[in-house]
Every structure is written in structure tokens, then in C-alpha cells.
Scaffold this active site. Structure first.
Site, short mmCIF file in Angstrom:
data_model
loop_
_atom_site.label_atom_id
_atom_site.label_comp_id
_atom_site.label_asym_id
_atom_site.label_seq_id
_atom_site.Cartn_x
_atom_site.Cartn_y
_atom_site.Cartn_z
N GLU A 41 0.82 -1.21 0.00
CA GLU A 41 0.00 0.00 0.00
C GLU A 41 0.86 1.27 0.00
OE1 GLU A 41 -3.01 0.16 -0.55
OE2 GLU A 41 -3.76 2.09 0.20
N ASP A 42 1.95 1.25 0.74
CA ASP A 42 2.68 2.50 1.00
C ASP A 42 4.04 2.64 0.34
OD1 ASP A 42 0.57 3.24 2.56
OD2 ASP A 42 1.49 2.64 4.45
#
Ligand code: MN
Length: 508
Positions: free
Chosen positions: A92-93
Site C-alpha cells: 500500500e505505501d
């Protein structure tokens, strides 16, 4: 009470390494020695991927997945789950992809990470808008929760990582704006607490509930915390004397046991105050005593001794061993008068029941996965648990209205259940206030659809009759019959409600 983790301070590298070693130490208690290197590699990989990213509070980002993995190790999760904890925010990051995780750490880890990533994306969709009407927030939360549960049909370990993630995020909420804090706490209380309860994961449930209370009702929380502290010494002395009195009775029996006494979580004390509408000072059992032994027979033998020497409070005894809760929790519960005017709650269970009570579905699930000591009985219980998950999912997919789903969930959360027998002597657990129609749908949806009447203990009753524990219920059916719309006015279980609605939807 809640063991709040110390926030990371300045000596960062040192603190990170300390946390990592704590994780390895927990894991080494139940995983093979090779796991150490694998965890080290995974940790370094994640650390490298997150590089110099920071959390809202200024800590290096890697501290978060590391803490999440540590919480998972406290729950004795398997190696793939610990690795997924370390990697859960990487896709996600950062620029790392699912395929990279797959080639580095294998498909199992990659799939859990992907599941968590999907849920995170759902979540950010609705935590962002700031002036959404509260009702909409609830609806969106519920819808999100529904998707999340459906996603776990694939692998329940996704939920374990998500719960640990939420637990650590709740601990570090302090760094966020007040409004965001409240929104996240509400979501935790509405969705994650019931979910943990439904999975029987009580230790994480209590932590999440206490942390939510802290941000949603800060004044109540502070006052309660202070009051619990004030009575702590007195409480400990009191518990010690209770334990002494019990030991005097139990020791001569020559049955192995250990006793643990613990104060109740702040949230459960608060719930008691609200439910009984009483001030703190009038809440009687602020602490509970647990007697843990080796076998079921010994549980009953110990209970017999306790009841022989101490008067149980009327209606306080519940046998969750013979009839486990929906989430498979087992224990004997009784409240006794240990001295004139002094009331204390006693729970009696085996070591295995104790571990299930702490870790819930996680403990069962562990047995399923090649635990050498695993026996057929345990496997059957796992299947029962998974059956629950299946039923819940079925219901989630059928119920269209998220609001209604939340109501149903709350009904399930109430501890008040009735136990009703089928004509064949099988026991069905239903929420308090359930009717023969609920009972029929619980047995079989066809039985519900064709229900025309009901007998309770051989006497005809109305279909909106409220069943009581111990009653035997027989459903009368007629071919070609169909559900009635007015049943919706009195049914209690979400399952019956959604089946009836489904029938009418098909017609239109
Ligand atoms: Mn996270």
C-alpha cells in the site's frame, strides 16, 4: 488492565532492535529455530522498503509493522502471519509489489498481505470525507465490514493481521487530530470489537474496547482509571483473601489447578455501570477469579466443592462447558457469596478452554494447522468455528441493508441467549426474545419458509411466542406454505430476517 506500550522515543535504532528481539523471543517459544533468520530477513526487507517514511507521531514507519508482528506473536500466530504482519503496509505505501513479495517470501505471505491491502483501500475510502452525515458513516462502515468478512473467507489470517494492525493504530492514535481519532475509535467500537468478540479473541477485544473508550469518552475513561487505581491495593488484598478462602476448600481435593485473579477491563466495568444504571461504587464484581485445571471432570469437581462451601447467587450459574457460546467459548461461570455481603465471580475452565478464551478462533485455527497433539475433537471444533464463519458470510451476502446488519450484529453481541431443544434433543442457541420462526430458520431455511405453527413442550403456541431456555420446540409445516410479511415484526435473528426478506425479494 490495559498494558499500554511505551511510545518509541529518541533512541530509535536501539528501540527498534529491542522490539524485534522481543518478537523473536515470543516466536521462539512456539516456532522452530530457523524462523529467526526468516523473520530477520523479512524485517530488513520491510525496513528497507519503508525507508525514511515516518508515522504521524514522528516515529519511523517501520516501528508500526514491527509492533503489529509482535502483537501477532503474542497471539502465537504462525510464521507466514508474522511475516505478513511485518510486510502488511509495504504494498500500500511503498513501491514494492505483490509479485516481489511472492518471489521473496512465497505465495502464502503475499496473499495475506494482499488481503490486508484490499481492506486498507476500502477503509481509506470512507475515513477520508470529513463532513459525512453520521448515519452515512455507519452505513459505509458496515458495508466495509461486510466486504472485509467476505474477503476473509479465503484466509482468516487476514483478519488476524487486521486486528493486530488496528490494535497498534489505536495505541498510537494520540498523534492524530481529535476528529479523526473519534472516527477511528467509533469504527473500532462498532466493527472491530464485535468482530474480535465474534471470533472469541477476548484479549484483543478488551484492549480495543478500552482504547476506544479512552478516545470516545475521555472523561469517563480517566475517572474510571483513577477509581480503579484508588481501589487497587484494597482490591488486591480483597482478592488475596478470596483466593485464600477458595484454596482452603480446593487444596484438600487433590486436583491440580491454578488460580488467577484479575481486575475487569475498564470497558466492561463501564458497560456494567450503563447496563445496570449504577455508579462505580455500587458495581459489585470489579474483579473475577479464574480456576484453571486439566480436565472437564475436574472442572465440575471443583465447581461442586465451591458450591458446597459458598452460596451461589441466584441465577448466576451458567454452564458454558455443556453449552458453549456461539464463538465456542467454554467455561463454568458462577457468582458466589464468599463472605457475608461479599460477592465474587468465579470462572472454572481447562487450560485448553483458557487458551481458546484468550485467543479465540486463532487458537482453534492453530490446532488445525498440523499441531502434533491435535485430535479429532479439536478438529471438529475448528470445523464448527469455520461453520460459524460460513453462516455469517451467507447472512452477510444476503442482507442488503448495512444498517440492519449492524443491528443484527449488536443482537448477537448481547450475552443473553436462550438454549432451545429440537424434538431430536439437539440444542439451538438463539438471542433472547427469539420466536419459533427464528428457531425454524436456525434449524433449516426450508423449515422456516414452510412453517405454519409451533409447539413448545407439546403445547401449541403463537409464532411470535418468546422461547425460553430449556424448552423443546417443534415446528409444524405444510408443503407450499411461504413466509409471511408480518413475521418481520417479531423475528429476532438476522438469519430469519434476511431469509424472509429474500423470499419477498424473489417475488418482486
Ligand atoms: Mn498498518
Amino acid at each position: 488492565m490495559l498494558p499500554l506500550r511505551a511510545p518509541l522515543k529518541n533512541n530509535l535504532t536501539h528501540d527498534l532492535e529491542t522490539t524485534f528481539l522481543a518478537l523473536v523471543k515470543n516466536a521462539s517459544a512456539y516456532l522452530p529455530a530457523e524462523s529467526h533468520d526468516i523473520l530477520r530477513n523479512t524485517y530488513e526487507f520491510s525496513k528497507h522498503a519503508h525507508q525514511e517514511q515516518l508515522r504521524a507521531g514522528g516515529d519511523p514507519f517501520i516501528s508500526h509493522p514491527l509492533e503489529v508482528a509482535k502483537i501477532l506473536s503474542e497471539l502465537h500466530m504462525d510464521l507466514a502471519t508474522l511475516q505478513a504482519g511485518l510486510l502488511h503496509d509495504v504494498v500500500e505505501d511503498t513501491t514494492v509489489t505483490r509479485d516481489q513479495i511472492k518471489s521473496e517470501f512465497g505465495n502464502e505471505v503475499a496473499e495475506i498481505v494482499e488481503g490486508v491491502t484490499k481492506i486498507d483501500r476500502l477503509e481509506s475510502n470512507f475515513t477520508e470525507p470529513s463532513h459525512t452525515a453520521p448515519s452515512r458513516v455507519i452505513t459505509e462502515q458496515a458495508e466495509n465490514w461486510r466486504k472485509m468478512l467476505i474477503a476473509t473467507a479465503k484466509d482468516v489470517r487476514v483478519i488476524f493481521v487486521k486486528l493486530a494492525d488496528r490494535r497498534h493504530n489505536m495505541e498510537t492514535l494520540g498523534a492524530l487530530r481529535d476528529e479523526k481519532r473519534r472516527r477511528i475509535s467509533e469504527e473500532t467500537l462498532n466493527l472491530y470489537v464485535p468482530l474480535a468478540q465474534r471470533l472469541g479473541m477476548y484479549s484483543i477485544k478488551h484492549d480495543l474496547a478500552d482504547l476506544s473508550l479512552k478516545y470516545l469518552e475521555p472523561e469517563v475513561f480517566d475517572k474510571l482509571e483513577l477509581k480503579m487505581k484508588t481501589i487497587k491495593v484494597q482490591q488486591e488484598t480483597y482478592l488475596k483473601s478470596c483466593v485464600g478462602k477458595l484454596e482452603a476448600v480446593l487444596k484438600p481435593l487433590d486436583i491440580p489447578y491454578r488460580i488467577s485473579a484479575r481486575p475487569k477491563s475498564l470497558h466492561s466495568v463501564y458497560r456494567k455501570m450503563v447496563r445496570q444504571n449504577k455508579p462505580f461504587e455500587e458495581i459489585q464484581d470489579l474483579a473475577g477469579i479464574r480456576i484453571i485445571t486439566d480436565t472437564v471432570e475436574h472442572c465440575y469437581a471443583l465447581l461442586g466443592a465451591v458450591h458446597t462451601h459458598f452460596q451461589p447467587v441466584k441465577d448466576s450459574f451458567t454452564d458454558y462447558i455443556a453449552i458453549p457460546k456461539n464463538n465456542l467459548y467454554q467455561s463454568l461461570h458462577t457468582t458466589i457469596e464468599i463472605a457475608p455481603g461479599e460477592i465474587v465471580e468465579v470462572q472454572i475452565r481447562t487450560e485448553e478452554m483458557h487458551s481458546v478464551a484468550e485467543f479465540g478462533v486463532a487458537a482453534h485455527w492453530r490446532y488445525k494447522l498440523g499441531d502434533k497433539t491435535s485430535t479429532q475433537g479439536k478438529i471438529d471444533k475448528v470445523e464448527a468455528k469455520m461453520d460459524w464463519l460460513k453462516k455469517t458470510l451467507e447472512w452477510l451476502e444476503e442482507s442488503q441493508d448495512p444498517r440492519e446488519m449492524l443491528e443484527g450484529l449488536k443482537a448477537e453481541l448481547e450475552f443473553d441467549q436462550v438454549f432451545v431443544f429440537t424434538p431430536k434433543g439437539e440444542v439451538k442457541k438463539l438471542p433472547l426474545g427469539s420466536t419459533p420462526v427464528d428457531f425454524a430458520y436456525e434449524v433449516h431455511s426450508g423449515l422456516g419458509d414452510q412453517c405454519v405453527g409451533a409447539k413448545v413442550n407439546d403445547k401449541m403456541v403463537r409464532l411470535d411466542y418468546q422461547l425460553k431456555s430449556g424448552e423443546r420446540c417443534e415446528i409444524l409445516t405444510k408443503k407450499g406454505q411461504h413466509p409471511h410479511k408480518d413475521w418481520l415484526d417479531f423475528v429476532k435473528t438476522p438469519r430469519a430476517r434476511s431469509k424472509i426478506k429474500k423470499y419477498f425479494k424473489q417475488l418482486s
